[in-house]
Structure formats: structure tokens, C-alpha cells
Design an enzyme around this catalytic site. Structure first.
Site, PDB file in Angstrom:
ATOM      1  CD  GLU A 145      64.320 124.097  -4.374  1.00 45.63           C
ATOM      2  OE1 GLU A 145      65.196 124.972  -4.395  1.00 45.63           O
ATOM      3  OE2 GLU A 145      63.640 123.776  -5.383  1.00 45.63           O
ATOM      4  CD  GLN A 146      60.394 126.105  -8.046  1.00 44.60           C
ATOM      5  OE1 GLN A 146      59.490 126.926  -8.083  1.00 44.60           O
ATOM      6  NE2 GLN A 146      61.213 125.902  -9.070  1.00 44.60           N
ATOM      7  NE  ARG A 161      75.167 120.930 -13.279  1.00 49.23           N
ATOM      8  CZ  ARG A 161      74.957 122.246 -13.273  1.00 49.23           C
ATOM      9  NH1 ARG A 161      74.271 122.800 -12.324  1.00 49.23           N
ATOM     10  NH2 ARG A 161      75.422 123.001 -14.243  1.00 49.23           N
ATOM     11  CE1 TYR A 168      82.975 117.727 -15.710  1.00 45.78           C
ATOM     12  CE2 TYR A 168      82.924 119.010 -17.714  1.00 45.78           C
ATOM     13  CZ  TYR A 168      82.424 118.735 -16.461  1.00 45.78           C
ATOM     14  OH  TYR A 168      81.370 119.474 -15.966  1.00 45.78           O
ATOM     15  CG  ASP A 228      71.937 130.899 -12.823  1.00 45.37           C
ATOM     16  OD1 ASP A 228      73.118 131.285 -12.807  1.00 45.37           O
ATOM     17  OD2 ASP A 228      71.581 129.846 -13.392  1.00 45.37           O
TER      18      ASP A 228
END
Ligand SMILES: Cc1cc2nc3c(=O)[nH]c(=O)nc-3n(C[C@H](O)[C@H](O)[C@H](O)COP(=O)(O)OP(=O)(O)OC[C@H]3O[C@@H](n4cnc5c(N)ncnc54)[C@H](O)[C@@H]3O)c2cc1C
Length: 400
Positions: free
Chosen positions: A38-39, A112, A221, A298
Site C-alpha cells: 500500500e502506497q 468506510r 443516511y 476500480d
């Protein structure tokens, strides 16, 4: 038996977002040694809430993560599209018993950070997974047997296979698909999470609500067990955007909403305006795998957020990839090829549908009247029928 297919071979994963961490746990469970690069300096998700539809929950179940997900997620009662000026509902899709009975999982929303946190915990519990931060991958080399990655800090690492879960500007995708940078973004997003206490009682609702107007919409929400409230605005840019210029301003954020309903303004006042996101997608393509390399999430099929499916599709990718690896007894190149073949049409449909959906959401005038007429004549069953191709557990409905 499933555990044996990995035979301790090493899979390198570029990117520690939702797709990369889910893939790490799925493959480690099959007996592979997995290294995630992971960068960023930490594994973290910026942004706010995320909607996980029944198909996303199904993928989490296949990966053995549903129980943990259920602890953190909130189950809204309806998906509501509301007129931005009058404040009247255009359509209300019920998410109660009928919906859950048909699609076998509830519609859920989750912070998230909570989703990434539960994936990270699953990775940390598995001794076969090595997680590296501050590790930006810059170059990929295909070896006779396996793959070598070169990192920005000069390290190089060899593995038996490589998965690119490195998002919209994927270096792995550019190595195998080589279709240039994504198109310039056309939409601007501001988003944030506030506490329940900040939301006036007459506005708070246990639902996913989207206020829609010309070229702009506003979604909100609740999150966690209702103690948080998620706010997201998206509007069409009136100029060419620089994806690196992420500084926001209240003036820019509120201008497209000037004539929206007063309730929208009460909520906009609560939304931080210091940072913005710019969103774009790509036209669907094939070719997500080559030999011992594959892309997912993605990196493979970036989409606009209008079907609320980017993360759900990344999770479906992982579930399918794991299934193919198991089915081929760990023959990775053929598993990757079969995975890409099984996934590209479904994700293409979601990408195209998201483009159509933004048009449907942000219309005005006669088109808005047509939309109201169309939705006004639909029964709940017809509304559920319309989305069955995406949420249904039955493969027969996939092309309905
Ligand atoms: C406003 C908005 C709302 C959304 N709402 C929803 C929703 O409700 N439901 C839903 O399902 N989806 C939603 N999405 C989409 C969803 O957020 C994404 O599809 C999902 O996060 C993609 O996950 P990923 O792991 O494929 O990629 P990413 O989350 O982009 O992760 C890629 C990771 O790779 C790292 N990386 C990149 N390049 C390198 C490199 N060279 N070396 C090492 N590391 C690298 C990055 O730092 C990052 O951590 C939304 C998106 C937006 C913008």
C-alpha cells in the site's frame, strides 16, 4: 482441501483498499502466502459511508466476513429519491421483508473506516498475510515463472502472481491493459460524517435519501447504530477539473444548490467544505488478466457512484477470483483468465448503468416530469424487478 491449493506460493497484491484487503484474506485462506503493498502510510479509507447492496453482502458471506460486517452495518428502511425543490418523494423503494426475502440479504450502509477495519483485522489474524505500507509500486516485470515488482524506494520483490487492486490510476492495469489515464473528471463530490445530535429531528430519517435537481444531487443516511449521519453532495463541474486540486470551498460546494429546498441548506451547513473529490469512470474493457497478473475493483472497472456498486463489485470480483482459484486447484493463470471472463460483462453493465443513472438523477423540466410519471406508476414489486439483475442470488435473473 481448499487450504491446499495455495501450496505456500506467493501472491503480491498492489493496493490495500477494500478490494486488495478482501483479496488478501480470500487467497490466504486458500493457502497462499500474500504480500500487500500500500502506497499510503496507513491502511485507511477517506470519505464517509458506503452502501452495500445484497450482492455485496453475498460476496462478503462467501469470504466468511458477513458476521463481522453485520455488527458494523446499518440497515436502512428505504431508498428514497426526492425532488430537490418541492421536497416530495419521487420514488421510495422499500427495503423491508419483501426485499430481504427476495434478495436474501438486507440492503446495508457502513462507515468506510469500519468496512476497511474489519478487512484489516481479518488480514492481521492470518499469519500468511504480510501487510506493507509506504510501499508504492512503480514497475512490473513478467518473469519466465512469476512476476517482479519494483517499488519507489528501490526495493524489488518477486512473487508467483500479482493482483492489481490499485484503484482508478492503477499501474498494474496500465501494464496489462495499457489504455492510458482515465478521462478527466466531470463531477465534484463533497462528503462527510456528522453526529446524530447535529441533525434536526424533523430531518433525520432511517433511510437512504437522495435529493435530485438539475446537475446536482444530495444524499444522506444514518451510519453505525444511528449515531452518525452521512452527507454527500455531487454536482456537474462547469469547467475542466484538475484531479490533483482537492482544496474545497463553501462557495463552490453550495452554489449548485442555491435553489434547492431549505432542508437541503440546513444539512449543507453541517458538511465540511475544506476538501473535495473529483469522480470519473472508464469505458468498460476486457483484458483484465495476462498470465500470472490480474486486476480487480476500480483498477478493472472504475465506475461512477450512481449504482452504489464500486465496492460491491470489487467484493464480487474477489469472491469470483477465489472461486476460480479453487476450481482450478490453484492454477493461477487459468484461474485469472476464467475470473476475468466471468466478470467483465456484469461489471460493464454496472458501469454503463451508473452513467445512465446520473442522467436520470440530475434531470430537470420535462425529463423530470417523465421520470416522476414513470416511477409513480411502478409497484414495489416492479421496482424490485428492475434491480433484480444486480441483487438477485439467482444467476437466471442476471440478464433480466
Ligand atoms: C462519492 C463516492 C461514493 C461511493 N459510494 C459507493 C457505495 O455506496 N457503494 C459502493 O459499493 N461503492 C461506492 N463507491 C465506490 C467505491 O468507493 C470504490 O469502488 C471502491 O472503494 C474501490 O475499491 P478498490 O479497492 O478497488 O480501490 P481503492 O479504494 O481506490 O483502493 C486502491 C488502493 O491502492 C493504493 N494504491 C494505488 N496505487 C498504488 C501503487 N502504485 N502502489 C501501492 N498502492 C497503490 C491506494 O492508495 C488505495 O489504498 C463510491 C465512490 C465514490 C467516489
Amino acid at each position: 482441501m481448499a487450504r491446499e491449493v495455495g501450496r505456500s506460493r506467493k501472491v503480491l497484491i498492489v493496493g490495500g483498499g477494500i478490494g486488495g484487503l478482501a483479496a488478501a484474506t480470500g487467497l490466504a485462506d486458500l493457502g497462499f502466502q500474500v504480500q500487500v503493498f500500500e502506497q499510503a502510510e496507513d491502511f485507511r479509507e477517506v470519505g464517509a459511508g458506503i452502501q452495500i447492496a445484497p450482492n455485496g453482502s453475498r460476496a462478503l458471506q462467501q469470504l466468511g466476513l458477513l458476521k463481522e460486517f453485520d455488527k458494523w452495518s446499518w440497515k436502512p428502511g428505504a431508498l428514497v429519491m426526492r425532488d430537490a425543490f418541492e421536497g416530495e418523494d419521487i420514488v421510495r423503494i422499500g427495503l423491508g421483508d419483501e426485499f430481504v426475502g427476495r434478495f436474501e440479504h438486507p440492503y446495508a450502509v457502513i462507515h468506510r473506516a469500519d468496512l476497511l477495519g474489519l478487512l484489516l483485522e481479518a488480514c492481521r489474524r492470518n499469519p500468511r498475510i504480510d501487510l506493507a505500507t509506504n510501499s508504492r509500486v512503480e514497475k512490473i516485470e513478467e518473469l519466465g515463472q512469476g512476476v517482479r515488482i519494483r517499488l519507489a524506494d528501490g526495493r524489488s520483490v518477486d512473487g508467483d502472481a500479482l493482483i492489481g487492486a490499485d484503484g482508478l490510476r492503477s499501474v498494474v492495469r496500465s501494464h496489462i491493459v495499457n489504455d492510458g489515464p482515465p478521462p478527466a473528471p466531470k463531477y465534484i463530490v463533497y462528503r462527510g460524517v456528522v453526529s446524530r445530535e447535529q441533525i434536526p429531528d424533523d430531518v433525520w430519517a432511517p433511510e437512504v435519501v437522495m435529493w435530485t435537481g438539475p446537475n446536482a444531487d444530495f444524499v444522506h443516511y444514518p451510519l453505525r447504530s444511528g449515531e452518525l449521519f452521512n452527507l454527500v453532495v455531487t454536482f456537474k463541474a462547469d469547467r475542466e477539473l484538475d484531479p490533483m486540486d482537492i482544496a474545497g470551498s463553501r462557495e463552490e460546494m453550495t452554489a449548485p444548490y442555491a435553489s434547492f429546498h431549505p432542508t437541503v441548506h440546513r444539512l449543507l451547513d453541517l458538511l465540511p467544505a475544506d476538501r473535495k473529490w473529483m469522480v470519473t469512470d472508464r469505458t468498460p474493457t476486457r483484458g483484465w488478466s495476462r498470465g500470472a497478473i490480474a486486476v480487480l475493483g476500480d483498477a478493472a472497472h472504475p465506475m461512477l457512484q450512481y449504482m452504489a456498486q464500486g465496492a460491491c463489485q470489487a467484493l464480487e470480483d474477489v469472491a469470483q477470483l477465489v472461486e476460480q482459484v479453487r476450481a482450478t486447484s490453484g492454477e493461477l493463470p487459468s484461474a485469472f483468465e476464467q475470473y476475468a471472463e466471468k466478470r467483465y460483462l456484469r461489471t460493464a453493465r454496472v458501469q454503463f448503468s451508473a452513467r445512465q443513472m446520473i442522467e436520470l438523477c440530475q434531470v430537470s423540466g420535462l425529463l423530470a416530469d417523465l421520470r416522476a410519471g414513470y416511477f409513480g406508476s411502478r409497484t414495489q414489486q416492479q421496482l424490485h424487478d428492475g434491480i433484480a439483475w444486480l441483487y438477485s442470488p439467482h444467476p437466471g435473473e442476471r440478464f433480466s
